[in-house]
Design an enzyme around this catalytic site. Structure first.
Site, short mmCIF file in Angstrom:
data_model
loop_
_atom_site.label_atom_id
_atom_site.label_comp_id
_atom_site.label_asym_id
_atom_site.label_seq_id
_atom_site.Cartn_x
_atom_site.Cartn_y
_atom_site.Cartn_z
N ARG A 1 -2.57 -9.75 5.98
CA ARG A 1 -3.10 -9.97 4.63
C ARG A 1 -2.06 -9.47 3.63
O ARG A 1 -1.75 -8.28 3.62
CB ARG A 1 -4.42 -9.19 4.50
CG ARG A 1 -5.12 -9.33 3.16
CD ARG A 1 -6.42 -8.52 3.17
NE ARG A 1 -7.10 -8.59 1.89
CZ ARG A 1 -6.79 -7.84 0.84
NH1 ARG A 1 -5.83 -6.95 0.92
NH2 ARG A 1 -7.46 -7.97 -0.30
N LYS B 1 0.83 -1.21 0.00
CA LYS B 1 0.00 0.00 0.00
C LYS B 1 0.86 1.26 0.00
O LYS B 1 2.06 1.22 0.24
CB LYS B 1 -0.95 -0.03 1.21
CG LYS B 1 -2.08 -1.04 0.98
CD LYS B 1 -3.11 -1.04 2.08
CE LYS B 1 -4.21 -2.07 1.74
NZ LYS B 1 -5.17 -2.23 2.82
C1 7PJ Z 1 -7.85 -4.77 2.72
C2 7PJ Z 1 -8.91 -5.65 2.46
C3 7PJ Z 1 -7.41 -4.60 4.07
C4 7PJ Z 1 -9.09 -6.20 4.70
C5 7PJ Z 1 -8.27 -4.75 0.61
C6 7PJ Z 1 -5.49 -3.80 -1.22
C7 7PJ Z 1 -6.84 -3.23 -1.26
N1 7PJ Z 1 -9.52 -6.36 3.45
N2 7PJ Z 1 -9.16 -5.62 1.14
N3 7PJ Z 1 -8.06 -5.35 5.01
N4 7PJ Z 1 -7.45 -4.23 1.54
N5 7PJ Z 1 -9.67 -6.87 5.70
O1 7PJ Z 1 -5.26 -4.99 -0.95
O2 7PJ Z 1 -4.55 -3.01 -1.50
O3 7PJ Z 1 -6.51 -3.83 4.40
S1 7PJ Z 1 -8.19 -4.39 -1.08
#
Ligand code: 7PJ
Length: 279
Positions: A261, A227
């Protein structure tokens, strides 16, 4: 004291003895990752990406059909179902826990029928019908904080006290879900890095990881892979943020996050193994 996260076929201790941080691998099923955007090709590509993540030691695969990049337009339900459902059915019995990244109640219902272990909602189960869609199931529920909507969230993020406001939001959502009859052991929280936040807001929240866990008394999932908060520190474009992202994942885990994640599963798994060995 409640200290396990229970989700579908799995449960993880998230505080005290025996805690092992887990890796959630990101599986995007979006046509921009494929040559022709065809459904069959995207299925094949997603499955082979998932197979590699399994070899790399992933704990949870998070399947997402809609891009939530800042400024991305919403995806119609039918298209999201067509992209995501075949992948959920194909991966359900491959070993890792399966999560679906969606805020649409209709997709949540289909995913519950398919037997997913976790629903990951960037909208914090605020859509009408979202809580009802997951009530009669045992899947885990990740409540993420987002200010505004993906289309507009990065235009002017604004808080008086970002940590207090994110805690207040998450507390309201936790209370609403428990009041509706959700077992608190199914819930995990996520500050939502990059979702309506400046780089400063993101780092204030990352530093407050321990406080979020303690004040809300919930396990925490951290998603900061590649990010802009990583890019801002390492001053590198998105394709060169892997090591910075691993550093961010370790920072979150060191403060008590139980799930990270990530895009780069192999590297994060190795880093966490070494961190764990030295712990
Ligand atoms: C996140 C997500 C996050 C959770 C995305 C990306 C954008 N779900 N889905 N937490 N980010 N729980 O991966 O850059 O930070 S999509």
């Amino acid at each position: 004291m409640r200290s396990t996260l229970q989700f579908g076929r799995f449960n993880y201790p998230w505080r005290g003895e025996g805690v092992r941080p887990r890796v959630m691998g990101i599986l995007n099923v979006t046509p921009d990752s494929f040559s022709d955007g065809g459904n069959y090709q995207s299925l094949e590509f997603a499955i082979s990406h998932a197979e590699q993540m399994i070899l790399d030691g992933v704990d949870i695969i998070d399947v997402g059909g809609e891009s939530s990049r800042p400024g991305a337009p919403p995806l119609p339900l039918e298209q999201e179902l067509q992209r995501v459902m075949p992948v959920l059915y194909a991966l359900r019995d491959q070993g890792p826990a399966i999560s679906v990244d969606t805020y649409k109640p209709q997709l949540m219902r289909e995913a519950v029928i398919a037997g997913v272990d976790m629903i990951n909602d960037i909208n914090g189960f605020r859509a009408p019908g979202a809580i009802e869609a997951v009530l009669d199931s045992d899947c885990g529920l990740c409540i993420m904080h987002m200010q505004s909507q993906p289309q507009t969230m990065q235009l002017a993020p604004s808080y008086t006290d970002v940590v207090a406001e994110v805690i207040a939001f998450l507390r309201e959502r936790i209370d609403a879900m428990i009041a509706a009859g959700i077992d608190p052991r199914r819930i995990c929280i996520d500050p939502g890095f990059g979702f309506g936040k400046t780089v400063e807001h993101n780092y204030a929240l990352l530093k407050a990881t321990g406080r979020l866990i303690a004040e809300l008394d919930m396990p925490l999932l951290a998603g900061l892979s590649r990010k802009s908060m990583i890019g801002a520190v390492v001053d590198k474009p998105v394709e060169r943020r892997m090591a910075g992202s691993v550093g961010g994942a370790l920072a979150a885990v060191a403060q008590g996050a139980v799930i990270v994640r990530v895009h780069d599963v192999a590297e994060t798994v190795d880093a966490l193994k070494v961190w764990q060995a030295a712990h």
